[in-house]
Design an enzyme around this catalytic site. Sequence first.
Site, PDB file in Angstrom:
ATOM      1  N   SER A   1       0.811  -1.233   0.000  1.00 27.03           N
ATOM      2  CA  SER A   1       0.000   0.000   0.000  1.00 27.03           C
ATOM      3  C   SER A   1       0.836   1.271   0.000  1.00 27.03           C
ATOM      4  O   SER A   1       0.437   2.286   0.562  1.00 27.03           O
ATOM      5  CB  SER A   1      -0.957   0.014   1.200  1.00 27.03           C
ATOM      6  OG  SER A   1      -2.010  -0.888   0.995  1.00 27.03           O
TER       7      SER A   1
ATOM      8  N   TYR B   1      -6.118   6.024   0.190  1.00 24.23           N
ATOM      9  CA  TYR B   1      -7.098   5.827   1.250  1.00 24.23           C
ATOM     10  C   TYR B   1      -7.607   7.097   1.931  1.00 24.23           C
ATOM     11  O   TYR B   1      -8.560   7.039   2.688  1.00 24.23           O
ATOM     12  CB  TYR B   1      -6.510   4.905   2.323  1.00 24.23           C
ATOM     13  CG  TYR B   1      -6.079   3.566   1.790  1.00 24.23           C
ATOM     14  CD1 TYR B   1      -7.014   2.678   1.266  1.00 24.23           C
ATOM     15  CD2 TYR B   1      -4.739   3.190   1.794  1.00 24.23           C
ATOM     16  CE1 TYR B   1      -6.624   1.441   0.771  1.00 24.23           C
ATOM     17  CE2 TYR B   1      -4.348   1.953   1.301  1.00 24.23           C
ATOM     18  CZ  TYR B   1      -5.288   1.088   0.789  1.00 24.23           C
ATOM     19  OH  TYR B   1      -4.891  -0.130   0.294  1.00 24.23           O
TER      20      TYR B   1
ATOM     21  N   ASN C   1      -0.017  -7.700  -5.684  1.00 19.88           N
ATOM     22  CA  ASN C   1      -0.666  -7.712  -4.375  1.00 19.88           C
ATOM     23  C   ASN C   1      -1.512  -8.972  -4.276  1.00 19.88           C
ATOM     24  O   ASN C   1      -2.451  -9.148  -5.064  1.00 19.88           O
ATOM     25  CB  ASN C   1      -1.563  -6.486  -4.200  1.00 19.88           C
ATOM     26  CG  ASN C   1      -0.789  -5.190  -4.306  1.00 19.88           C
ATOM     27  OD1 ASN C   1      -0.244  -4.719  -3.336  1.00 19.88           O
ATOM     28  ND2 ASN C   1      -0.732  -4.621  -5.509  1.00 19.88           N
TER      29      ASN C   1
ATOM     30  N   GLY D   1      -6.867  -4.570  -1.266  1.00 17.78           N
ATOM     31  CA  GLY D   1      -7.931  -3.963  -0.486  1.00 17.78           C
ATOM     32  C   GLY D   1      -9.309  -4.299  -1.044  1.00 17.78           C
ATOM     33  O   GLY D   1      -9.483  -4.467  -2.255  1.00 17.78           O
TER      34      GLY D   1
END
Length: 336
Positions: free
Chosen positions: A156, A222, A278, A282
């Site tokens: 992230s 985010y 990843n 998320g």
Amino acid sequence: MMYSQEQVREVIDPKAFGKVAVLLGGCSAEREVSLASGKRIFEALQSSGVDCCLVDPVEGLVSQLVEEKPDRVFIALHGPRGEDGTVQGLLDQMDIPYAGSDIMSSALAMDKYRSKLLWQAVGLPTPDFMLIEHADNLDCCVEILPAFVKPSLEGSSVGVARVDREQDLLPAWEQASGYGGSVLVEQFIDGPEFTVTILNGQPLPAIRIESAESFYDYEAKYVSGNTQYHLPCGLTDSKEQELQALALTAFETLGCSGWGRVDFMQDERGRFWLLEVNTVPGMTDTSLVPMAAKSVGLSFEALVLEILKSSLSPAHQKDGGIKGSKELVQAESEAI
């Protein structure tokens, strides 16, 4: 190959999964994002009729798993001790199937340096890079500036800084090294950023990311709310197919399976450059995997069931059930 409408409409019996434990939270720098991802996954499973429970490792992972006795696990832990093979190894030891990549591929994908070494070895394009373990070696990085300086074992964009001048290398290295492990210095590619979701062996439509920040960092992902996501991504059909094929090859080169996300930069000549994979992306309201899935007709609930399907594959089936021994509970690692 894209998801067909027939695949999208495939009916999955929620009872086939048995009881599902959603792992969320943990103790990494991405705890808050993991909590948001895990709670949303849990709610989707509940609304689909799946028997499920929430498990936060900081409250004692092994003891909770022994008590809950899940038939399988949905891992929603982000960052170290969640995406790096640690939890996957524990679940293997306890004979609990889980969705997503196994120990080896999780560890490789989390390690940006070794991911890039493997991609280089098979001829896949990735920006020039150097692994810097000591600040005394920063002089050798000047030749690849501008560059990103990042922890080799974080996700992230945690601890990442863009460096354009030699005098900024040391502060950026000190910041990145504060997260533990070695520091990766990676040549900056000037151009748009893309990401491709892989879902059960199929690449979904690419998303182009346009950040209002200097790059797509943790703040842009985010917090800021100013990042723009373009889907369709603006590439020609042939270029998008090229990008999707490269994403799937990079994903499979690391041995990854089930689901994940592959990130790229594109240079001024139209060439794509691999950044990272990843293995537990998320799943929040603003996350990219749900966005890509929605574009092919998959609701969030259907996406979660599709991901969980990978835990039903033969590679994830175990013989012994949970090993609820006193020894396992006593041996529970404080690192998880």
